[in-house]
Scaffold this active site. Structure first.
Site, short mmCIF file in Angstrom:
data_model
loop_
_atom_site.label_atom_id
_atom_site.label_comp_id
_atom_site.label_asym_id
_atom_site.label_seq_id
_atom_site.Cartn_x
_atom_site.Cartn_y
_atom_site.Cartn_z
N HIS A 1 0.81 -1.22 0.00
CA HIS A 1 0.00 0.00 0.00
C HIS A 1 0.84 1.27 0.00
O HIS A 1 0.33 2.36 0.21
CB HIS A 1 -0.95 0.02 1.20
CG HIS A 1 -0.31 -0.37 2.49
ND1 HIS A 1 -0.81 -1.36 3.30
CD2 HIS A 1 0.83 0.06 3.10
CE1 HIS A 1 -0.03 -1.51 4.36
NE2 HIS A 1 0.97 -0.64 4.26
N TYR B 1 17.35 2.00 2.45
CA TYR B 1 17.69 1.46 1.14
C TYR B 1 18.78 2.26 0.45
O TYR B 1 19.23 1.89 -0.63
CB TYR B 1 16.45 1.44 0.24
CG TYR B 1 15.22 0.89 0.92
CD1 TYR B 1 15.31 -0.25 1.72
CD2 TYR B 1 13.98 1.48 0.77
CE1 TYR B 1 14.21 -0.75 2.37
CE2 TYR B 1 12.86 0.97 1.41
CZ TYR B 1 12.98 -0.14 2.21
OH TYR B 1 11.88 -0.64 2.85
#
Length: 488
Positions: A171, A258
């Site tokens: 989502h 990341y």
């Protein structure tokens, strides 16, 4: 319509209830059978009681069954939804705790980085077991909807090795779009159109239109910097927007894991994160939140059961993809969403075998991806770093090759920015030994890993991280909720 939906990991109580009520917002699905399965009989009992209460309160013919026998739950299922967390909070705590000893500070640790890679090692053998059962006992052509993280690794394994029709669902895109619509002053999110593409948790809004008008970088930066809340909570995300020219779907805390630039030094971490909520970068934030949520549910279960007696309100159907995909496949009412699938040319400048997250349309013919998308070069480069780690991690999980696992962790952008090869080798040994109960493919490697650990000279430290908070008690949570309610 009458068909069967199996939910694996249904003991994820709040999320299972959301999926259940979303699906029942589709009028044609009143006669559907839901088969719940989980390792925990306790959790299964709680969620079945809640869903039975929903069915009773809404006077529906819907059937709900619950069993710890997964194959029985999957028998004849047309759709299988997975929301499992292999190893539970016990293993997850090690995903955060052990890397901290080597200077690796994670907010979530469920996608890549040291924690996400080990999470994938635990999940992938189980995902392949699911796929075997789906092939053998589910309905012919059953579709596997994976909600479990690490999304890309799990979906990669299910498609490439499980040989099951699989789509990964998240989502993040919807939440990012809601933020953008808000800062641009849209009266509703329907005024915002967008193309968002990349890989899970590194998806990029590469085209934005507000009521048909194209939104550029400068306007979007100004809108975020003027927002009284997001300008503080999303500092890192806004910095990436300024440098890359496009906004990332992922939260401030998630995105920081990341990239090799924002969490590699403790003093830098505190500069970029915000402590108003776990998702904005707190050390081990999601572990704390998940622990508090579990404790809260166990204590306040009667309230959750009582809330299940309320009528289902279709206007409050969530934007989780699952119910909308099923509706499109079964009724041919077309749905546009963002899906995790094998690339196969959808994104021109990412590898063919990668699991990408990109726009697609669903109808009776299935999920049809919009092909020919080219990412901005910086976005593609950042995605490539993660894809290479994901590929090695999947192959390591399949083969049980501990050396390949260590190379995957070494090549992780944040790990590589913080730790030396010697530290990575020892850290992986320590994590594999600590999580041996959930890593059957590495059973042959555990004795040698223990031997290496007993002789290692690599120094570690006991470190809580740059921005750690303690798990709050039930009393503290009650006081906070009461204060928020009083405030408005």
């Amino acid at each position: 319509m009458s068909f069967k939906i199996a939910i694996i990991g249904a003991g994820s109580v709040g999320f299972t209830k959301k999926l259940f009520t979303d699906i029942l917002c589709v009028p044609e699905f009143r006669d559907v059978e839901f088969a719940l399965t989980d390792l925990s009989e306790h959790n299964l009992g709680m969620i079945k009681a809640i869903l039975d209460r929903v069915v009773e309160a809404n006077r529906l013919p819907t059937r709900v069954t619950a069993t710890t026998d997964r194959r029985k739950a999957l028998e004849g299922a047309r759709y299988v939804i997975s929301c499992v967390r292999v190893g539970g909070l016990e293993a997850y705590a090690d995903d955060i705790r052990i890397p901290l000893k080597y200077g690796i500070d994670q907010c979530v640790g469920d996608t890549i980085c040291a924690g996400g890679i080990l999470y994938g090692q635990r999940n992938i053998p189980v995902i392949l077991d699911f796929c075997k059962d789906i092939r053998e006992v589910a309905a012919t052509g059953a579709k596997f909807l994976n909600y479990a993280n690490p999304m890309a690794m799990n979906t990669w394994a299910a498609i490439e090795y499980g040989k099951v029709d699989t789509v990964g669902l998240c989502h993040g895109v919807q939440h990012g779009a809601e933020q953008i619509a808000e800062v641009l002053g849209a009266k509703s999110r329907n005024e915002l159109d967008y193309v968002c593409s990349g890989i899970n948790h590194q998806t990029w809004f590469i085209d934005l239109r507000l009521n048909g008008r194209k939104i550029g970088k400068d306007e979007l930066v100004a809108a975020f910097e003027a927002h009284p809340v997001y300008s503080q909570q999303e500092k890192l995300r806004i910095d990436v927007l300024k440098r890359f020219g496009v906004y990332s779907t992922e939260s401030n805390g998630h995105l920081s894991e990341y990239l090799p630039w924002y969490r590699k030094r403790p003093d830098e971490i505190t500069r970029w994160i915000d402590m108003s909520d776990w998702i904005h970068g707190e050390t081990g934030g999601y572990l704390r939140y998940s622990t508090e949520t579990r404790n809260w549910f166990e204590t306040e279960y009667p309230q959750f059961l009582e809330a299940a007696s309320k009528p289902i309100d279709p206007t409050k159907r969530s934007n989780e993809h699952a119910s909308h995909i099923l509706e499109a496949l079964e009724t041919n009412r077309v749905y546009r969403g963002h899906f995790n699938v094998k690339n196969n040319g959808v994104i021109t400048n990412l590898p063919q075998d990668a699991i990408i997250e990109s726009p697609g349309f669903v109808d009776r013919f299935g999920i049809n991806m919009a092909a020919g998308i080219t990412l901005p070069e910086a976005c593609a480069a950042t995605c490539m770093a993660s894809i290479n780690v994901q590929r090695m991690s999947v192959h390591a999980a399949i083969s049980g090759d501990i050396d390949l696992l260590k190379l995957a962790v070494l090549h992780d952008p944040l790990v590589g920015a913080v730790s030396t090869p010697e530290e990575v080798w020892q850290m992986v040994d320590e994590m594999v030994v600590a999580q041996a109960a959930w890593l059957p493919q590495y059973a042959h490697a555990i004795p040698a890993a223990k031997e290496r650990l007993s002789k290692s000279a690599v120094k570690t430290r006991e470190w809580a991280g740059a921005a750690r908070r303690n798990v709050r008690s039930i009393e503290e949570l009650r006081a906070e909720k009461a204060a928020l309610k009083q405030a408005g």
